[in-house]
Design a protein around this motif. Sequence first.
Motif, PDB file in Angstrom:
ATOM      1  N   GLY A 124      14.466  63.691  77.771  1.00 53.56           N
ATOM      2  CA  GLY A 124      15.522  63.800  76.767  1.00 53.56           C
ATOM      3  C   GLY A 124      16.358  62.550  76.616  1.00 53.56           C
ATOM      4  O   GLY A 124      17.047  62.369  75.607  1.00 53.56           O
ATOM      5  N   LYS A 125      16.272  61.642  77.604  1.00 54.09           N
ATOM      6  CA  LYS A 125      17.041  60.392  77.537  1.00 54.09           C
ATOM      7  C   LYS A 125      16.711  59.604  76.284  1.00 54.09           C
ATOM      8  O   LYS A 125      17.600  59.110  75.582  1.00 54.09           O
ATOM      9  CB  LYS A 125      16.764  59.568  78.790  1.00 54.09           C
ATOM     10  N   ALA A 126      15.421  59.469  75.979  1.00 56.61           N
ATOM     11  CA  ALA A 126      15.006  58.704  74.801  1.00 56.61           C
ATOM     12  C   ALA A 126      15.526  59.345  73.514  1.00 56.61           C
ATOM     13  O   ALA A 126      15.914  58.639  72.573  1.00 56.61           O
ATOM     14  CB  ALA A 126      13.489  58.595  74.753  1.00 56.61           C
ATOM     15  N   ILE A 127      15.548  60.665  73.467  1.00 57.69           N
ATOM     16  CA  ILE A 127      16.028  61.373  72.281  1.00 57.69           C
ATOM     17  C   ILE A 127      17.516  61.097  72.066  1.00 57.69           C
ATOM     18  O   ILE A 127      17.966  60.813  70.951  1.00 57.69           O
ATOM     19  CB  ILE A 127      15.788  62.882  72.418  1.00 57.69           C
ATOM     20  N   ILE A 128      18.281  61.147  73.143  1.00 59.88           N
ATOM     21  CA  ILE A 128      19.726  60.903  73.041  1.00 59.88           C
ATOM     22  C   ILE A 128      20.002  59.465  72.622  1.00 59.88           C
ATOM     23  O   ILE A 128      20.894  59.204  71.802  1.00 59.88           O
ATOM     24  CB  ILE A 128      20.397  61.233  74.386  1.00 59.88           C
ATOM     25  N   VAL A 129      19.253  58.524  73.169  1.00 58.34           N
ATOM     26  CA  VAL A 129      19.438  57.116  72.798  1.00 58.34           C
ATOM     27  C   VAL A 129      19.158  56.917  71.307  1.00 58.34           C
ATOM     28  O   VAL A 129      19.912  56.239  70.602  1.00 58.34           O
ATOM     29  CB  VAL A 129      18.535  56.207  73.653  1.00 58.34           C
TER      30      VAL A 129
ATOM     31  N   ALA B  90      22.676  48.255  72.169  1.00 56.91           N
ATOM     32  CA  ALA B  90      22.138  48.610  73.485  1.00 56.91           C
ATOM     33  C   ALA B  90      23.115  48.284  74.606  1.00 56.91           C
ATOM     34  O   ALA B  90      23.242  49.047  75.573  1.00 56.91           O
ATOM     35  CB  ALA B  90      20.811  47.889  73.713  1.00 56.91           C
ATOM     36  N   VAL B  91      23.821  47.156  74.508  1.00 54.15           N
ATOM     37  CA  VAL B  91      24.746  46.748  75.574  1.00 54.15           C
ATOM     38  C   VAL B  91      25.859  47.777  75.743  1.00 54.15           C
ATOM     39  O   VAL B  91      26.210  48.179  76.863  1.00 54.15           O
ATOM     40  CB  VAL B  91      25.343  45.357  75.262  1.00 54.15           C
ATOM     41  N   THR B  92      26.428  48.218  74.631  1.00 57.29           N
ATOM     42  CA  THR B  92      27.514  49.205  74.684  1.00 57.29           C
ATOM     43  C   THR B  92      26.999  50.570  75.115  1.00 57.29           C
ATOM     44  O   THR B  92      27.627  51.264  75.925  1.00 57.29           O
ATOM     45  CB  THR B  92      28.195  49.320  73.317  1.00 57.29           C
ATOM     46  N   LEU B  93      25.840  50.948  74.595  1.00 60.90           N
ATOM     47  CA  LEU B  93      25.313  52.283  74.870  1.00 60.90           C
ATOM     48  C   LEU B  93      24.955  52.457  76.342  1.00 60.90           C
ATOM     49  O   LEU B  93      25.291  53.486  76.954  1.00 60.90           O
ATOM     50  CB  LEU B  93      24.078  52.537  73.995  1.00 60.90           C
ATOM     51  N   ILE B  94      24.304  51.457  76.926  1.00 62.03           N
ATOM     52  CA  ILE B  94      23.934  51.600  78.332  1.00 62.03           C
ATOM     53  C   ILE B  94      25.166  51.500  79.227  1.00 62.03           C
ATOM     54  O   ILE B  94      25.222  52.125  80.298  1.00 62.03           O
ATOM     55  CB  ILE B  94      22.873  50.552  78.722  1.00 62.03           C
ATOM     56  N   MET B  95      26.188  50.744  78.802  1.00 64.05           N
ATOM     57  CA  MET B  95      27.426  50.690  79.577  1.00 64.05           C
ATOM     58  C   MET B  95      28.077  52.074  79.632  1.00 64.05           C
ATOM     59  O   MET B  95      28.513  52.531  80.689  1.00 64.05           O
ATOM     60  CB  MET B  95      28.389  49.679  78.958  1.00 64.05           C
ATOM     61  N   LEU B  96      28.122  52.758  78.498  1.00 63.67           N
ATOM     62  CA  LEU B  96      28.741  54.084  78.462  1.00 63.67           C
ATOM     63  C   LEU B  96      27.963  55.073  79.328  1.00 63.67           C
ATOM     64  O   LEU B  96      28.555  55.867  80.057  1.00 63.67           O
ATOM     65  CB  LEU B  96      28.808  54.583  77.020  1.00 63.67           C
ATOM     66  N   ARG B  97      26.648  55.012  79.242  1.00 62.36           N
ATOM     67  CA  ARG B  97      25.833  55.908  80.066  1.00 62.36           C
ATOM     68  C   ARG B  97      26.110  55.676  81.546  1.00 62.36           C
ATOM     69  O   ARG B  97      26.329  56.626  82.312  1.00 62.36           O
ATOM     70  CB  ARG B  97      24.352  55.673  79.770  1.00 62.36           C
ATOM     71  N   MET B  98      26.120  54.405  81.965  1.00 61.90           N
ATOM     72  CA  MET B  98      26.312  54.093  83.375  1.00 61.90           C
ATOM     73  C   MET B  98      27.752  54.332  83.828  1.00 61.90           C
ATOM     74  O   MET B  98      27.995  54.670  84.988  1.00 61.90           O
ATOM     75  CB  MET B  98      25.907  52.651  83.644  1.00 61.90           C
ATOM     76  N   LEU B  99      28.693  54.146  82.925  1.00 56.43           N
ATOM     77  CA  LEU B  99      30.096  54.398  83.262  1.00 56.43           C
ATOM     78  C   LEU B  99      30.308  55.859  83.637  1.00 56.43           C
ATOM     79  O   LEU B  99      30.975  56.174  84.629  1.00 56.43           O
ATOM     80  CB  LEU B  99      30.981  54.017  82.079  1.00 56.43           C
ATOM     81  N   PHE B 100      29.721  56.749  82.853  1.00 58.49           N
ATOM     82  CA  PHE B 100      29.879  58.175  83.122  1.00 58.49           C
ATOM     83  C   PHE B 100      29.000  58.636  84.285  1.00 58.49           C
ATOM     84  O   PHE B 100      29.315  59.631  84.946  1.00 58.49           O
ATOM     85  CB  PHE B 100      29.548  58.983  81.861  1.00 58.49           C
TER      86      PHE B 100
ATOM     87  N   PHE C 246      16.367  50.719  76.841  1.00 65.90           N
ATOM     88  CA  PHE C 246      17.317  51.008  75.762  1.00 65.90           C
ATOM     89  C   PHE C 246      17.110  50.048  74.590  1.00 65.90           C
ATOM     90  O   PHE C 246      17.145  50.457  73.425  1.00 65.90           O
ATOM     91  CB  PHE C 246      18.755  50.889  76.274  1.00 65.90           C
ATOM     92  N   ALA C 247      16.910  48.770  74.906  1.00 67.63           N
ATOM     93  CA  ALA C 247      16.716  47.777  73.845  1.00 67.63           C
ATOM     94  C   ALA C 247      15.430  48.055  73.069  1.00 67.63           C
ATOM     95  O   ALA C 247      15.388  47.943  71.835  1.00 67.63           O
ATOM     96  CB  ALA C 247      16.678  46.376  74.449  1.00 67.63           C
ATOM     97  N   GLY C 248      14.365  48.431  73.772  1.00 61.48           N
ATOM     98  CA  GLY C 248      13.104  48.704  73.096  1.00 61.48           C
ATOM     99  C   GLY C 248      13.156  49.924  72.204  1.00 61.48           C
ATOM    100  O   GLY C 248      12.477  49.973  71.164  1.00 61.48           O
ATOM    101  N   LEU C 249      13.956  50.912  72.576  1.00 59.22           N
ATOM    102  CA  LEU C 249      14.050  52.134  71.783  1.00 59.22           C
ATOM    103  C   LEU C 249      14.674  51.902  70.412  1.00 59.22           C
ATOM    104  O   LEU C 249      14.584  52.760  69.541  1.00 59.22           O
ATOM    105  CB  LEU C 249      14.861  53.189  72.538  1.00 59.22           C
ATOM    106  N   ALA C 250      15.296  50.761  70.224  1.00 56.05           N
ATOM    107  CA  ALA C 250      15.844  50.444  68.904  1.00 56.05           C
ATOM    108  C   ALA C 250      14.749  50.134  67.890  1.00 56.05           C
ATOM    109  O   ALA C 250      14.995  50.130  66.685  1.00 56.05           O
ATOM    110  CB  ALA C 250      16.813  49.265  69.005  1.00 56.05           C
TER     111      ALA C 250
END
Length: 303
Positions: free
Chosen positions: A30-35, A45-55, A98-102
């Motif tokens: 489900g990670k890929a779907i959410i991304v 990607a930089v902001t999105l992965i930061m938020l994921r790792m922050l939480f 994350f970058a590739g999923l774009a």
Amino acid sequence: MAVSTGTLPAEKSIGPGLILATLGAIAFSGKAIIVKLAYRYGVDAVTLIMLRMLFALPLFLVMAWWAGRGKPALSRRDWLGVLGLGFSGYYLASFLDFAGLAYITASLERLILYLNPTLVLMFGWLLYRRRITRVQALGMAISYVGVLLVFGHEVTLGQGAAEAWGALLVFASAVSYAGYLVASGEFVKRLGSLRLVGLATSVACLLCIAQYLVLRPVGAVFDVAPQVIWLSVLNASVCTALPVLAVMMAIERIGAPMAAQTGMVGPMSTILMGVVILGEPFTPWIAAGTLLVIAGIFVFTRR
């Protein structure tokens, strides 16, 4: 602990383990779907992965603390190993993914990542000269043909250069994680799998946060759509921390080989969620490629 020789206790113990392994594989998928959903709101990607790792950071810190209770403190060598493994296995691999999923669909991303066992074997051959059997080579060939089939189909539907770049990034992510798996064996024995995962992922979380602070204005995070925040919370908990625990608990109950085989539901669940949630196409080419990848990995790992 005594091992029962009867069949009934073993049958009872397998059920919960299979359920945990299945739920873990689906949640990871489900990670890929959410991304992909989050990218619809203009986040990078930089902001999105930061938020994921922050939480996810508090969850992994608790995991590392829990697994390390009563255990000896880490030596300098252990800390260096944790830093290196956290960088390769979770920071670099996650960012490249994350970058590739774009650029590519969630279905192709999951199929590429599912080639990970073949990459681990190739690392073993390159570094330790471990022999690759004919059966393993056959399984690898079948799986890579399946990925190329799905990739070729995506290229015909979109912009070839973009899809190629996205596939390359995700493949590099798989290579980075395979390197982590190869190098982590010694530290798993020394620290335990759960403690190592908790520490290494905590390091990756801090690296992702530091990367954001270097590359983006701090205040930019407040301009992110609220939907991205909630998707990141869901990604950090349901698709990151909880699957790690589920798979670890499954391995304790049914062993790593059976847990790995159960993980074959991952690509299928990603494709299904991609079609239902994201509206991604499902064609005979994608079905054929997926079956080839799963069949190849089954042949590859059946020993």
